[in-house]
Design a protein around this motif. Structure first.
Motif, PDB file in Angstrom:
ATOM      1  N   GLU A 184      -2.922   0.333  -4.035  1.00 14.82           N
ATOM      2  CA  GLU A 184      -2.571  -0.994  -3.530  1.00 14.82           C
ATOM      3  C   GLU A 184      -1.948  -1.786  -4.673  1.00 14.82           C
ATOM      4  O   GLU A 184      -2.637  -2.216  -5.599  1.00 14.82           O
ATOM      5  CB  GLU A 184      -3.796  -1.703  -2.970  1.00 14.82           C
ATOM      6  CG  GLU A 184      -4.353  -1.019  -1.725  1.00 14.82           C
ATOM      7  CD  GLU A 184      -5.593  -1.702  -1.188  1.00 14.82           C
ATOM      8  OE1 GLU A 184      -5.633  -1.990   0.018  1.00 14.82           O
ATOM      9  OE2 GLU A 184      -6.523  -1.930  -1.983  1.00 14.82           O
ATOM     10  N   ASP A 217      -4.002 -10.747   2.310  1.00 13.71           N
ATOM     11  CA  ASP A 217      -4.411  -9.379   2.007  1.00 13.71           C
ATOM     12  C   ASP A 217      -4.977  -8.787   3.296  1.00 13.71           C
ATOM     13  O   ASP A 217      -4.686  -9.274   4.389  1.00 13.71           O
ATOM     14  CB  ASP A 217      -5.401  -9.335   0.835  1.00 13.71           C
ATOM     15  CG  ASP A 217      -6.652 -10.178   1.081  1.00 13.71           C
ATOM     16  OD1 ASP A 217      -6.982 -10.436   2.262  1.00 13.71           O
ATOM     17  OD2 ASP A 217      -7.312 -10.564   0.099  1.00 13.71           O
ATOM     18  N   ASP A 218      -5.790  -7.760   3.182  1.00 10.23           N
ATOM     19  CA  ASP A 218      -6.280  -7.107   4.392  1.00 10.23           C
ATOM     20  C   ASP A 218      -7.348  -7.918   5.127  1.00 10.23           C
ATOM     21  O   ASP A 218      -7.647  -7.652   6.293  1.00 10.23           O
ATOM     22  CB  ASP A 218      -6.820  -5.714   4.065  1.00 10.23           C
ATOM     23  CG  ASP A 218      -7.947  -5.756   3.041  1.00 10.23           C
ATOM     24  OD1 ASP A 218      -8.024  -6.748   2.283  1.00 10.23           O
ATOM     25  OD2 ASP A 218      -8.739  -4.798   2.989  1.00 10.23           O
ATOM     26  N   ARG A 219      -7.919  -8.958   4.491  1.00 10.41           N
ATOM     27  CA  ARG A 219      -8.990  -9.734   5.124  1.00 10.41           C
ATOM     28  C   ARG A 219      -8.673 -11.214   5.257  1.00 10.41           C
ATOM     29  O   ARG A 219      -9.047 -11.844   6.250  1.00 10.41           O
ATOM     30  CB  ARG A 219     -10.285  -9.569   4.326  1.00 10.41           C
ATOM     31  CG  ARG A 219     -10.900  -8.183   4.349  1.00 10.41           C
ATOM     32  CD  ARG A 219     -12.159  -8.157   3.507  1.00 10.41           C
ATOM     33  NE  ARG A 219     -13.122  -9.147   3.959  1.00 10.41           N
ATOM     34  CZ  ARG A 219     -14.106  -9.631   3.197  1.00 10.41           C
ATOM     35  NH1 ARG A 219     -14.221  -9.232   1.947  1.00 10.41           N
ATOM     36  NH2 ARG A 219     -14.952 -10.533   3.680  1.00 10.41           N
ATOM     37  N   THR A 268       0.833  -1.206   0.000  1.00 12.45           N
ATOM     38  CA  THR A 268       0.000   0.000   0.000  1.00 12.45           C
ATOM     39  C   THR A 268       0.865   1.253   0.000  1.00 12.45           C
ATOM     40  O   THR A 268       1.865   1.344   0.720  1.00 12.45           O
ATOM     41  CB  THR A 268      -0.929   0.005   1.224  1.00 12.45           C
ATOM     42  OG1 THR A 268      -1.749  -1.166   1.185  1.00 12.45           O
ATOM     43  CG2 THR A 268      -1.823   1.231   1.218  1.00 12.45           C
ATOM     44  N   LYS A 300      -8.221 -13.550   8.225  1.00 10.34           N
ATOM     45  CA  LYS A 300      -6.896 -13.255   8.785  1.00 10.34           C
ATOM     46  C   LYS A 300      -6.942 -13.068  10.293  1.00 10.34           C
ATOM     47  O   LYS A 300      -6.011 -13.467  11.015  1.00 10.34           O
ATOM     48  CB  LYS A 300      -6.373 -11.994   8.095  1.00 10.34           C
ATOM     49  CG  LYS A 300      -4.939 -11.647   8.347  1.00 10.34           C
ATOM     50  CD  LYS A 300      -4.564 -10.432   7.498  1.00 10.34           C
ATOM     51  CE  LYS A 300      -3.125 -10.020   7.687  1.00 10.34           C
ATOM     52  NZ  LYS A 300      -2.784  -8.855   6.836  1.00 10.34           N
TER      53      LYS A 300
END
Length: 354
Positions: free
Chosen positions: A274, A320-322, A51, A288
């Motif tokens: 991103e 990733d972020d999730r 990012t 995550k």
């Protein structure tokens, strides 16, 4: 006497056994039952992202200035049927402003120069015809051709001079600067007439930490968002990367090009990029945030067997972020605890909630 002793010992053993059973029942009944919610392990695509942030800028921008003096006249936008204004999208070559200057037009004398071209052309053609019959020399033909070329050059110069009275859009874009002038006011040479931007294509200068230098590559896809356009994600590409690290910031410079066909991202907006540095398709993933870390570096999640929480040691990959990839330790279709895991211990009693 011996029989009495044996009976006494038997009574003591019986009492001890009954007490132990009561304690076991009490411990069993007092064990905490933790409510948990389960989900099935599935597959999906997962991306590793780097990012970064920066200011979005238009790929094309220009300020058109007057090249001569004249009286100001703002043209009518054929799309809106009113004078051009800030924000209007104009086509390449559209006439936006005219500067009226009769004296300049008379000095240029376009009609005279057109006539001189016609005369010079006929003279050249006449000399060629006479030369073929032996009535003129080659020098006469060359002189006539030279006069024709000079007349053409003078006409082109006249067109160039007259074009200075017309302010045109050099490319398709939005009007972002349009200084107000009273109609018919005299404009001097060098005045800013209009500012134009094409931001259907944009770029963003970025600074990346040095620990990403082996991950980020030119050509990688970028997901671009802005807090004003949360529902839309624009596509971009890493277009340039500097090989040099800034000694003060420990970062290196790069550029991202952004596709903005619907003009939702505006020049000057702060944007998040991103960069997709790695992508794996159809791999086992889990949320995550449900992964716990133990001493020794083990990663664990919980499954449920016979109403007991069971620790599962897993090996993880990219995230990733999730979601995070599970390389080993779980199979597709396994049921894992996704809510209530914070309070669990191995083999602790649980109640499955629906």
């Amino acid at each position: 006497m011996i029989n009495k002793s044996i009976k006494y010992i038997g009574v003591i053993l019986l009492a001890y056994t009954l007490n132990a059973c009561n304690e076991q029942r009490m411990n069993s009944s007092s064990e905490t039952t933790t409510p948990v919610w389960l989900a099935e392990v599935g597959k999906r695509d997962v991306r590793e992202l780097t990012t970064t942030t920066g200011t979005a800028k238009a790929a094309k921008t220009v300020e058109v200035k007057s090249e001569t003096n004249g009286k100001y006249e703002l043209m009518i936008n054929p799309k809106t049927k009113r004078p051009y204004k800030l924000g209007d999208i104009v086509e390449e070559g559209a006439v936006l402003i005219k500067l009226n200057n009769k004296e300049h037009e008379n000095t240029v004398s376009l009609s005279t120069k057109k006539m001189q071209v016609d005369i010079a052309k006929k003279e050249w053609e006449g000399q060629k015809a006479v030369f073929e019959k032996g009535g003129a020399t080659e020098k006469d033909v060359l002189n006539a051709e030279s006069s024709y070329i000079q007349a053409q050059s003078a006409l082109e110069s006249a067109y160039t001079e007259l074009a200075k009275l017309t302010i045109k859009a050099p490319f398709k874009g939005a009007i972002v600067n349009l200084p107000y002038f009273t109609p018919n006011v005299e404009i001097a040479s060098g005045e800013t007439m209009v500012g134009l931007m094409d931001y259907s294509q944009m770029y963003m200068e970025i600074a990346l930490p040095e620990n990403t230098i082996d991950k980020v590559k030119v050509g990688q896809k970028v997901l671009v968002t802005n807090y004003n356009i949360k529902s839309d994600t624009l596509s971009g590409l890493v277009s340039q990367l500097s090989p040099a690290i800034n000694e003060d910031t420990r970062t290196y410079t790069g550029y991202i090009t952004i596709n903005n066909p619907e003009l939702k991202l505006r020049p000057g907006m702060f944007a998040k990029g991103e960069i997709i540095t790695l992508q794996k398709d159809s791999v086992i993933v889990i949320p995550k945030d449900i992964v716990n870390s133990r001493r020794g570096g083990n990663r664990i999640v919980y499954t449920v067997e016979q109403n007991r929480a069971m620790e599962k040691i897993i090996t993880v990959g990219i995230s990733d972020d999730r979601f995070i990839e599970v390389e080993s330790g779980l199979n597709q279709g396994d049921k894992i605890v996704v809510k209530g895991y914070e309070f669990l211990r191995n083999r602790g009693k649980v109640k499955i909630m629906k």
